[in-house]
Design a protein around this motif. Structure first.
Motif, PDB file in Angstrom:
ATOM      1  N   GLN A 180       8.559  -4.942  41.393  1.00 42.62           N
ATOM      2  CA  GLN A 180       7.742  -4.669  42.581  1.00 42.62           C
ATOM      3  C   GLN A 180       8.293  -5.370  43.817  1.00 42.62           C
ATOM      4  OE1 GLN A 180       4.104  -5.947  40.613  1.00 42.62           O
ATOM      5  NE2 GLN A 180       3.259  -3.864  40.756  1.00 42.62           N
ATOM      6  N   VAL A 181       8.784  -6.584  43.657  1.00 44.62           N
ATOM      7  CA  VAL A 181       9.349  -7.312  44.793  1.00 44.62           C
ATOM      8  C   VAL A 181      10.664  -6.676  45.228  1.00 44.62           C
ATOM      9  CG1 VAL A 181      10.270  -9.525  45.575  1.00 44.62           C
ATOM     10  CG2 VAL A 181       8.214  -9.456  44.160  1.00 44.62           C
ATOM     11  N   VAL A 182      11.510  -6.336  44.274  1.00 43.06           N
ATOM     12  CA  VAL A 182      12.789  -5.709  44.602  1.00 43.06           C
ATOM     13  C   VAL A 182      12.564  -4.364  45.284  1.00 43.06           C
ATOM     14  CG1 VAL A 182      14.895  -4.722  43.629  1.00 43.06           C
ATOM     15  CG2 VAL A 182      14.035  -6.904  42.777  1.00 43.06           C
ATOM     16  N   THR A 183      11.642  -3.589  44.766  1.00 46.01           N
ATOM     17  CA  THR A 183      11.352  -2.278  45.364  1.00 46.01           C
ATOM     18  C   THR A 183      10.876  -2.437  46.800  1.00 46.01           C
ATOM     19  OG1 THR A 183      10.824  -1.305  43.215  1.00 46.01           O
ATOM     20  CG2 THR A 183       9.939  -0.203  45.159  1.00 46.01           C
ATOM     21  N   ALA A 184      10.006  -3.407  47.059  1.00 50.51           N
ATOM     22  CA  ALA A 184       9.522  -3.641  48.422  1.00 50.51           C
ATOM     23  C   ALA A 184      10.666  -4.040  49.342  1.00 50.51           C
ATOM     24  CB  ALA A 184       8.439  -4.712  48.416  1.00 50.51           C
ATOM     25  N   ALA A 185      11.584  -4.881  48.850  1.00 48.66           N
ATOM     26  CA  ALA A 185      12.721  -5.311  49.671  1.00 48.66           C
ATOM     27  C   ALA A 185      13.623  -4.127  50.003  1.00 48.66           C
ATOM     28  CB  ALA A 185      13.508  -6.394  48.935  1.00 48.66           C
ATOM     29  N   VAL A 186      13.899  -3.284  49.017  1.00 49.36           N
ATOM     30  CA  VAL A 186      14.736  -2.101  49.256  1.00 49.36           C
ATOM     31  C   VAL A 186      14.074  -1.186  50.280  1.00 49.36           C
ATOM     32  CG1 VAL A 186      15.630   0.012  48.193  1.00 49.36           C
ATOM     33  CG2 VAL A 186      15.889  -2.184  47.020  1.00 49.36           C
ATOM     34  N   ARG A 192      14.140   0.181  57.862  1.00 49.35           N
ATOM     35  CA  ARG A 192      14.726  -0.366  59.091  1.00 49.35           C
ATOM     36  C   ARG A 192      15.976   0.410  59.485  1.00 49.35           C
ATOM     37  NH1 ARG A 192      15.721  -6.793  59.578  1.00 49.35           N
ATOM     38  NH2 ARG A 192      16.005  -6.967  61.830  1.00 49.35           N
ATOM     39  N   LEU A 193      16.818   0.689  58.509  1.00 48.64           N
ATOM     40  CA  LEU A 193      18.066   1.396  58.777  1.00 48.64           C
ATOM     41  C   LEU A 193      17.784   2.799  59.334  1.00 48.64           C
ATOM     42  CD1 LEU A 193      21.002   1.535  56.195  1.00 48.64           C
ATOM     43  CD2 LEU A 193      20.496   3.408  57.738  1.00 48.64           C
ATOM     44  N   ARG A 222      21.286  -6.154  55.155  1.00 51.32           N
ATOM     45  CA  ARG A 222      20.212  -6.688  54.311  1.00 51.32           C
ATOM     46  C   ARG A 222      20.132  -5.918  53.003  1.00 51.32           C
ATOM     47  NH1 ARG A 222      16.491 -10.406  55.780  1.00 51.32           N
ATOM     48  NH2 ARG A 222      16.520 -11.126  57.943  1.00 51.32           N
ATOM     49  N   LEU A 223      20.259  -4.610  53.076  1.00 52.43           N
ATOM     50  CA  LEU A 223      20.171  -3.828  51.856  1.00 52.43           C
ATOM     51  C   LEU A 223      21.354  -4.126  50.936  1.00 52.43           C
ATOM     52  CD1 LEU A 223      18.772  -1.823  50.117  1.00 52.43           C
ATOM     53  CD2 LEU A 223      19.762   0.034  51.466  1.00 52.43           C
ATOM     54  N   ARG A 224      22.554  -4.261  51.492  1.00 53.78           N
ATOM     55  CA  ARG A 224      23.716  -4.625  50.675  1.00 53.78           C
ATOM     56  C   ARG A 224      23.494  -5.992  50.019  1.00 53.78           C
ATOM     57  NH1 ARG A 224      28.860  -5.425  52.339  1.00 53.78           N
ATOM     58  NH2 ARG A 224      29.676  -4.479  50.420  1.00 53.78           N
ATOM     59  N   SER A 225      22.924  -6.904  50.788  1.00 55.77           N
ATOM     60  CA  SER A 225      22.656  -8.234  50.243  1.00 55.77           C
ATOM     61  C   SER A 225      21.625  -8.171  49.125  1.00 55.77           C
ATOM     62  CB  SER A 225      22.167  -9.165  51.364  1.00 55.77           C
ATOM     63  OG  SER A 225      21.829 -10.433  50.856  1.00 55.77           O
TER      64      SER A 225
END
Length: 475
Positions: A180-186, A192-193, A222-225
């Motif tokens: 859930q955290v990873v999905t929110a970050a993605v 944003r992009l 950010r997404l690459r990171s």
């Protein structure tokens, strides 16, 4: 006043569901208009162009690329509006507000299939209290207040108000899984992009000190990171392929962003010492060289955004936001899984890697390349901490804030290094221009002074970032 507008959309109404519209309105000097979301509900960017009635202008079709994703745009709704407009003026005849009373008919050929009435109040020179008073008067006369719903969305019906193709991030539950955290970050980075794509095409600013190119590039980085940090939780080939495509896009945007930064920095550095001004004509000639560089970079960005490769990337990003390709390990509790993943980029920053020193042992007299290597590692660590700080809180949130200060110093250091070299490069391109050479040399010295200032301030910023308690959660 009678206004007849034809709205274009994909067969599955992707534009309407994303809060976007492309319309042709008969009788307007520039009859074609795209409206893009721009923040608060009801506030949008409007871009109008001329063009034939039957064919949307290519420029406007490109502006909605991230929403249509190349699907055909066809007439979706025809709306005829009988508008009665009124103005509220003060004793000095200044317009305070405009009221539009619209009787709307939805057409199918010549047949009216639906009718509704709308009253919109637009503030001009008045204040919020005036709008509240107008709203009270209208509701007192029988009007019903409602949320902001564009006419064409009401005309198209419930399907147009459905969920957008691009899934927005949601707040995770109190005890989320790593997935859930990873999905929110993605989703945050993809949003944003893609949100800045139309503004990059327009070369439009997004604030007093920011640009769409910068924000779109940050979204890429950010997404690459995130894909790197959370790699053990993602399907390897999927994450690697997406990171490669994001690198391509970030590199294209990077050249345009570098030109933006140099132009802004030129004026700031030239004005840094008013008591010792530089030759303004020479500064203008340097700026002209940067303008040419910026135009070339912008043309490369435009070409990339029109490419089939970029369209495929957009499709992949929308799918990634909908459902990142996660491994079984992502099903574990975020509080147990994520800290050790973030610890890896943090150790890379603090202790260094094979390609550079750690921030804790950075020599003030080290070459610029060492400082740049630490900056790159700093970005990785900062983005990783940012992604989990809302979950961890406490020390993680403090670490995120202090890493922002560290990164700002390292960014200023690198910008000054790049700018110093750029001023010399421009001078070398014009060997007969002696005034320009002198000005470039003076700019160079000012930039190197900025480098020294950043290095002097860095140890204190790093000590703050490594205070006891800010990294205890990393394990």
């Amino acid at each position: 006043m009678t206004l007849t507008a034809t709205y274009y959309d994909t067969a599955d109404l992707r534009l309407a569901r994303a809060g976007v519209s492309l319309r042709h309105r008969r009788g307007d000097a520039e009859p074609w208009t795209v409206k893009l979301p721009a923040g608060p509900v009801g506030v949008r960017h409007e871009i109008s162009r001329t063009g034939r009635r039957s064919t949307p202008p290519a420029e406007l079709v490109e502006l909605v690329t991230v929403f249509s994703r190349g699907a055909a745009l066809e007439p979706a709704a025809v709306v005829r509006t009988e508008r009665h407009a009124y103005e509220i003026r003060d004793p000095d005849d200044r317009v305070l507000a405009e009221i539009a009373d619209d009787a709307v008919s939805v057409l199918s050929g010549r047949r009216v299939v639906r009718r509704f009435r709308e009253i919109e109040v637009e503030r001009k020179g008045g204040d919020r209290d005036l709008l509240d008073a107008v709203a009270a008067a209208l509701t007192g006369a029988g009007a019903r207040a409602g949320g902001f719903t564009p006419k064409h969305v009401r005309a198209l019906g419930p399907a147009a108000a459905g969920e957008p193709e691009l899934v927005a991030p949601a707040d995770p539950p109190a005890e989320p899984t790593a997935a859930q955290v990873v999905t929110a970050a993605v989703r945050r980075s993809v949003g944003r992009l893609l949100a800045h794509d139309p503004l990059v095409r327009l070369r439009a600013p997004v604030g007093d000190d920011d640009t769409a190119v910068h924000q779109m590039r940050v979204g890429c980085r950010r997404l690459r990171s995130d894909l790197r940090t959370f790699g053990p939780l993602l399907r390897t080939d999927w994450a690697r392929s997406l990171r490669d495509e994001l690198k391509w896009l970030a590199d294209v945007l990077g050249a345009a962003r570098d030109a933006e930064v140099l132009r802004a920095r030129l004026r700031r550095t030239a004005a840094a010492d008013p008591a010792c001004p530089l030759d303004p004509a020479a500064v203008d000639r340097i700026d002209a060289a940067l303008v040419a560089r910026q135009d070339r970079a912008a043309a490369a960005v435009a070409e990339a955004l029109r490419s089939a490769r970029y369209l495929a990337l957009v499709e992949t990003l929308v799918a990634a936001a909908r459902a990142p390709e996660l491994t079984a390990a992502a099903g574990g509790p975020a509080a147990e899984v994520l800290p050790r993943l973030v610890a890896k980029p943090w150790r890379g920053l603090a202790a260094g890697r094979a390609d550079g020193p750690g921030a804790g042992s950075l020599d003030p007299l080290a070459p610029d390349t060492d400082w740049h290597a630490v900056r790159i590692n700093g970005k990785k660590a900062r983005y990783a901490v940012d992604a989990v700080a809302p979950l961890v809180g406490g020390g993680a949130a403090k670490l995120a804030r202090s890493l922002s200060r560290v990164q700002n110093l390292l960014g200023e250091h690198q910008d000054a290094v790049v700018a110093a070299q750029a001023w010399l490069d421009v001078a070398r391109e014009h060997p007969a221009d002696h005034e320009l050479a002198v000005t470039a040399g003076r700019l160079y010295e000012r930039e190197r002074n900025a480098v020294r200032s950043a290095r002097a301030a860095f140890p204190d910023a790093w000590r703050r970032a490594t205070k006891k308690g800010r990294t205890r959660w990393l394990r």
